[in-house]
Design a protein around this motif. Structure first.
Motif, PDB file in Angstrom:
ATOM      1  N   ALA A 216       0.813  -1.209   0.000  1.00 38.77           N
ATOM      2  CA  ALA A 216       0.000   0.000   0.000  1.00 38.77           C
ATOM      3  C   ALA A 216       0.850   1.264   0.000  1.00 38.77           C
ATOM      4  N   SER A 217       2.029   1.181   0.594  1.00 32.87           N
ATOM      5  CA  SER A 217       2.894   2.360   0.673  1.00 32.87           C
ATOM      6  C   SER A 217       3.535   2.708  -0.669  1.00 32.87           C
ATOM      7  N   ASN A 218       3.710   1.689  -1.561  1.00 35.25           N
ATOM      8  CA  ASN A 218       4.342   1.947  -2.859  1.00 35.25           C
ATOM      9  C   ASN A 218       3.948   0.860  -3.859  1.00 35.25           C
ATOM     10  N   PRO A 219       2.681   0.824  -4.271  1.00 37.96           N
ATOM     11  CA  PRO A 219       2.237  -0.249  -5.168  1.00 37.96           C
ATOM     12  C   PRO A 219       2.936  -0.264  -6.512  1.00 37.96           C
ATOM     13  N   ALA A 220       3.298   0.909  -7.023  1.00 40.37           N
ATOM     14  CA  ALA A 220       3.953   0.952  -8.346  1.00 40.37           C
ATOM     15  C   ALA A 220       5.287   0.209  -8.319  1.00 40.37           C
ATOM     16  N   TRP A 221       6.025   0.330  -7.239  1.00 37.65           N
ATOM     17  CA  TRP A 221       7.335  -0.348  -7.150  1.00 37.65           C
ATOM     18  C   TRP A 221       7.157  -1.863  -7.130  1.00 37.65           C
ATOM     19  N   HIS A 222       6.135  -2.340  -6.390  1.00 39.43           N
ATOM     20  CA  HIS A 222       5.942  -3.794  -6.252  1.00 39.43           C
ATOM     21  C   HIS A 222       5.324  -4.415  -7.498  1.00 39.43           C
ATOM     22  N   THR A 223       4.792  -3.616  -8.394  1.00 39.86           N
ATOM     23  CA  THR A 223       4.185  -4.151  -9.614  1.00 39.86           C
ATOM     24  C   THR A 223       4.980  -3.768 -10.860  1.00 39.86           C
ATOM     25  N   SER A 224       6.164  -3.238 -10.666  1.00 38.60           N
ATOM     26  CA  SER A 224       6.943  -2.757 -11.810  1.00 38.60           C
ATOM     27  C   SER A 224       7.363  -3.873 -12.753  1.00 38.60           C
ATOM     28  N   ASN A 225       7.422  -5.137 -12.255  1.00 37.76           N
ATOM     29  CA  ASN A 225       7.820  -6.259 -13.107  1.00 37.76           C
ATOM     30  C   ASN A 225       6.647  -6.984 -13.727  1.00 37.76           C
ATOM     31  N   ASP A 226       5.404  -6.535 -13.413  1.00 36.26           N
ATOM     32  CA  ASP A 226       4.224  -7.173 -14.002  1.00 36.26           C
ATOM     33  C   ASP A 226       4.175  -6.850 -15.494  1.00 36.26           C
ATOM     34  N   ALA A 227       3.818  -7.820 -16.261  1.00 37.28           N
ATOM     35  CA  ALA A 227       3.706  -7.603 -17.712  1.00 37.28           C
ATOM     36  C   ALA A 227       2.531  -8.383 -18.254  1.00 37.28           C
TER      37      ALA A 227
END
Length: 227
Positions: A216-227
């Protein structure tokens, strides 16, 4: 002059009593703050009102929880299924857990009281994120609706004298594949999940409140490898 006490009129009602709350709400409050958490709780109450069917009634909201009365076991199941669907389509909305019991209670003005109400609340406390737990009358109705039912056996409940037979209803909405925690990459058993959050068009499940808060604090960082 002393005004004599006049108790409110009492009605005894047979109904399904449902308690539902937001799993991981404490973590949400810590990670996003009191104001955002209060907004989510308010949205949950609004969604609950929109999920009510004929004869259903929202008795009250209690923090991040709602207490709803429904006329029958079947209508109670239908209400919870609608509630699960509506919340699952809201981006970033936490997972729900719910408990249902059918029995008799006392109605005074706009509130409900009695052992059946207390039992429904205790049953809800046994549910994991995304799970609906119920007692036997609800389970029997679910089977008649061809909803899979898992027997949990006798479960001791707080302030209930004897163990109660409980059942888990398979009301899973959406994809049934085993999700992976985006923070620690561990497979997550939905029944034991600490919570879930939606980011973009994807729903993410978490093995712990720590992982949920980190996401929740940084969702973009944790999903940066999703493709």
């Amino acid at each position: 002059m002393t005004i004599p006490y006049s108790p409110a009129a009492t009605n005894r009602i047979q109904a399904t009593f449902c308690f539902a709350d937001l799993a991981g709400f404490t973590a949400l409050t810590e990670s996003q703050g009191d104001e955002d958490a209060a907004d989510v709780a308010t949205r949950f109450a609004d969604i609950t009102r929109s999920a009510l069917g004929p004869g259903d009634r929202l008795i009250k909201t209690i923090g991040d929880a709602v207490f709803v009365m429904s006329p029958s076991p079947a209508s109670g199941i239908d209400f919870v299924e609608r509630l699960l669907y509506l919340t699952s389509t809201r981006p970033g909305f936490p997972a729900l857990r719910a408990g249902l019991h059918y029995g008799e209670a006392v109605q005074r003005e706009y509130d409900m009281f009695g052992a059946a109400v207390n039992l429904a609340a205790r049953v809800a406390a046994e549910a994991f994120a995304g799970e609906v737990i119920c007692t036997l009358p609800i389970a029997e109705a679910a089977r008649r609706q061809d909803i899979p039912v898992v027997e949990l056996g006798p479960v001791p409940l707080k302030n209930v004298r004897k163990s109660i037979e409980l059942f888990s209803l398979a009301l899973m909405i959406g994809d049934n594949a085993t999700p992976v925690d985006p923070v620690c990459n561990a497979p997550v058993d939905r029944r034991a999940a600490a919570g879930r959050l939606r980011y973009g068009n994807t729903e993410y499940w978490f093995c712990s409140l720590t992982c949920a808060a980190a996401f929740a604090s940084n969702p973009a960082w944790h999903t940066s490898n999703d493709a």
